[in-house]
Design an enzyme around this catalytic site. Structure first.
Site, PDB file in Angstrom:
ATOM      1  N   ARG A   1       0.836  -1.201   0.000  1.00 23.01           N
ATOM      2  CA  ARG A   1       0.000   0.000   0.000  1.00 23.01           C
ATOM      3  C   ARG A   1       0.875   1.256   0.000  1.00 23.01           C
ATOM      4  O   ARG A   1       2.075   1.201   0.242  1.00 23.01           O
ATOM      5  CB  ARG A   1      -0.912   0.012   1.232  1.00 23.01           C
ATOM      6  CG  ARG A   1      -1.990  -1.045   1.227  1.00 23.01           C
ATOM      7  CD  ARG A   1      -2.730  -1.129   2.543  1.00 23.01           C
ATOM      8  NE  ARG A   1      -1.898  -1.694   3.609  1.00 23.01           N
ATOM      9  CZ  ARG A   1      -2.309  -1.897   4.862  1.00 23.01           C
ATOM     10  NH1 ARG A   1      -3.539  -1.544   5.210  1.00 23.01           N
ATOM     11  NH2 ARG A   1      -1.498  -2.433   5.753  1.00 23.01           N
TER      12      ARG A   1
ATOM     13  N   LYS B   1       2.014   1.832   7.503  1.00 25.71           N
ATOM     14  CA  LYS B   1       2.382   1.012   8.653  1.00 25.71           C
ATOM     15  C   LYS B   1       3.354   1.739   9.570  1.00 25.71           C
ATOM     16  O   LYS B   1       4.009   2.703   9.185  1.00 25.71           O
ATOM     17  CB  LYS B   1       2.996  -0.308   8.193  1.00 25.71           C
ATOM     18  CG  LYS B   1       2.003  -1.229   7.489  1.00 25.71           C
ATOM     19  CD  LYS B   1       0.776  -1.519   8.319  1.00 25.71           C
ATOM     20  CE  LYS B   1       1.074  -2.362   9.544  1.00 25.71           C
ATOM     21  NZ  LYS B   1      -0.150  -2.620  10.365  1.00 25.71           N
TER      22      LYS B   1
ATOM     23  N   HIS C   1      -0.216   1.465  16.273  1.00 27.14           N
ATOM     24  CA  HIS C   1      -0.429   0.241  17.065  1.00 27.14           C
ATOM     25  C   HIS C   1       0.653   0.098  18.140  1.00 27.14           C
ATOM     26  O   HIS C   1       1.323  -0.939  18.254  1.00 27.14           O
ATOM     27  CB  HIS C   1      -0.449  -0.994  16.164  1.00 27.14           C
ATOM     28  CG  HIS C   1      -1.565  -1.008  15.169  1.00 27.14           C
ATOM     29  ND1 HIS C   1      -2.896  -1.041  15.546  1.00 27.14           N
ATOM     30  CD2 HIS C   1      -1.568  -0.981  13.809  1.00 27.14           C
ATOM     31  CE1 HIS C   1      -3.669  -1.044  14.468  1.00 27.14           C
ATOM     32  NE2 HIS C   1      -2.889  -1.001  13.408  1.00 27.14           N
TER      33      HIS C   1
ATOM     34  N   GLU D   1      -5.435   4.620  14.053  1.00 29.50           N
ATOM     35  CA  GLU D   1      -6.355   3.702  14.740  1.00 29.50           C
ATOM     36  C   GLU D   1      -6.975   4.264  16.005  1.00 29.50           C
ATOM     37  O   GLU D   1      -7.888   3.648  16.563  1.00 29.50           O
ATOM     38  CB  GLU D   1      -5.660   2.365  15.046  1.00 29.50           C
ATOM     39  CG  GLU D   1      -4.635   2.411  16.174  1.00 29.50           C
ATOM     40  CD  GLU D   1      -3.253   2.847  15.724  1.00 29.50           C
ATOM     41  OE1 GLU D   1      -2.334   2.821  16.561  1.00 29.50           O
ATOM     42  OE2 GLU D   1      -3.088   3.214  14.547  1.00 29.50           O
TER      43      GLU D   1
ATOM     44  N   ASP E   1      -2.291  -7.327  14.918  1.00 30.64           N
ATOM     45  CA  ASP E   1      -1.564  -6.055  14.944  1.00 30.64           C
ATOM     46  C   ASP E   1      -1.824  -5.278  16.227  1.00 30.64           C
ATOM     47  O   ASP E   1      -1.169  -4.261  16.485  1.00 30.64           O
ATOM     48  CB  ASP E   1      -1.873  -5.208  13.707  1.00 30.64           C
ATOM     49  CG  ASP E   1      -3.351  -4.909  13.531  1.00 30.64           C
ATOM     50  OD1 ASP E   1      -4.157  -5.352  14.370  1.00 30.64           O
ATOM     51  OD2 ASP E   1      -3.706  -4.231  12.551  1.00 30.64           O
TER      52      ASP E   1
END
Length: 377
Positions: free
Chosen positions: A19, A80, A101, A123, A275
């Site tokens: 991505r 990420k 994360h 997130e 994750d």
């Protein structure tokens, strides 16, 4: 033009990660409407079938190598969390906008704090009512992929029991157990029942289960989640999909090792919560290159970036969600952007060596600093 308006998009370096953090339309929005400078590392979009020319036509500056992106950008957007080779590129005052994360990757948290980076996590951006708008699109993709992945590994040649998810006339279909009825779990259950599996969806939120019942009218069986119900469901499952989430915190362990031992030989576990640490006691993170391992006769799939397998779809879905927040950060700066938007304020995890999100601080065992205090210093 101030450094805060320079947005850098490096190529992702995590294994199997194809991505990219923004689409050409996103670049156009940031440059034309926001007046920002956008730097794209050459080749960053190749994995998502987006060329450098596509980005250049949208107004991006294509730069050779990651170093130039990290050095010139006031805000780096990624997909990420920073990988080991990227941690050395972190510097005081840098704004990093990505999936972090931190509960699952404390070494990344330590680096952000030591280098006094402002870490804004996709997130933990959260709207009134608890929805997670920047996690939702990738949760939807991961959920929709989970039955597809599970079906693949249930095939005998891939190590599974040799069960077809939808069965055949006169033959019982596979039993799919989905733990958690959030975005990942509901999408997983939806696709699994579309593949004509027998689907059992467990959650503690009875209102959420009522909603699923109303939508699917019995095609997905729902159960209130408790230890006994989980034990029975897992023991009879051909495929277990773990989809339990605590925003910003570590996922709770719902399936114990003792439960895994009761499963059928050749059954499959897809832990989509890995994750965030994973909700199955026996899972540890795997990669797209080596996605599964066997333990107690059960295949475990625990890839931490499942949506990277379909990067074109995922990149566009992610940019659709992140772009308004990226625009605010790039044009207003962090302090003004979070002052105007409490949803975005909840996304800020670290500032100036402080942890500013309560759930992240608890997961890391660190004190939490009020965001306003951290920004003031």
């Amino acid at each position: 033009m101030s450094e805060s308006l320079v947005v850098g998009i490096p190529r992702e370096v995590k294994e199997g990660e194809h991505r990219v953090a923004v689409t050409p339309d996103g670049v156009h929005e940031l440059t034309a409407a926001g007046g920002a400078t956008v730097l794209i590392e050459a080749g960053a979009g190749e994995g998502s079938s987006i060329s450098d020319d596509d980005y250049a036509r949208a107004g991006a500056e294509i730069v050779a190598g990651a170093a130039a992106v990290w050095e010139r950008a006031g805000m780096v957007m990624k997909v990420k969390e920073p990988q080991i080779e990227e941690l050395e590129r972190l510097r005081p005052g840098l704004v990093l906008f990505t999936y972090l994360h931190l509960a699952a990757y404390p070494e990344v948290a330590n680096a952000l704090l030591e280098r006094k980076v402002t870490g804004v996590a996709y997130e933990t951006v959260q709207v009134d009512g608890g929805a997670l708008p920047l996690l939702a699109p990738m949760s939807e993709v991961a959920g929709r992929m989970a039955p597809q992945v599970g079906s693949h590994f249930l095939e005998r040649d891939h190590g599974g029991r040799g069960v077809l998810l939808g069965g055949a006339p006169g033959v019982r279909p596979a039993r799919v157990v989905v733990l958690g009825a959030g975005n990942v779990g509901w999408n997983a259950a939806w696709i699994a029942q579309g593949m004509e599996a027998e689907v059992l969806l467990l959650d503690k939120n009875l209102d959420r289960l009522r909603w699923v019942d109303q939508i699917h009218k019995g095609r997905i069986m729902t159960l209130a989640s408790n230890r006994g119900a989980v034990e029975r469901a897992v023991a009879d499952a051909d495929l277990v999909i773990g989809a339990v989430l605590v925003p910003g915190g570590r996922a709770p362990v719902v399936v114990t090792e003792a439960m895994v031992r009761t499963m059928k030989a050749g059954a499959v576990i897809v832990d989509a919560a890995v994750d965030q640490g994973g909700c199955v006691e026996t899972t540890h993170e795997t990669t797209h290159a080596e996605p599964v391992y066997e333990l107690h006769g059960v295949l475990h799939y625990a890839v931490g970036n499942i949506p990277a397998a379909v990067p074109h779809t995922s990149t566009y879905a992610l940019t659709n969600a992140t772009l308004p927040y990226a625009h605010a950060l790039a044009t207003l700066g962090v302090a003004a952007a979070v002052a105007a938007d409490n949803e975005l304020a909840l996304g800020v995890n670290t500032v100036g060596g402080n942890v500013t999100n309560a759930a992240v601080a608890e997961a890391l065992g660190r004190p939490v600093t009020p965001l306003a205090d951290a920004l003031a210093t």
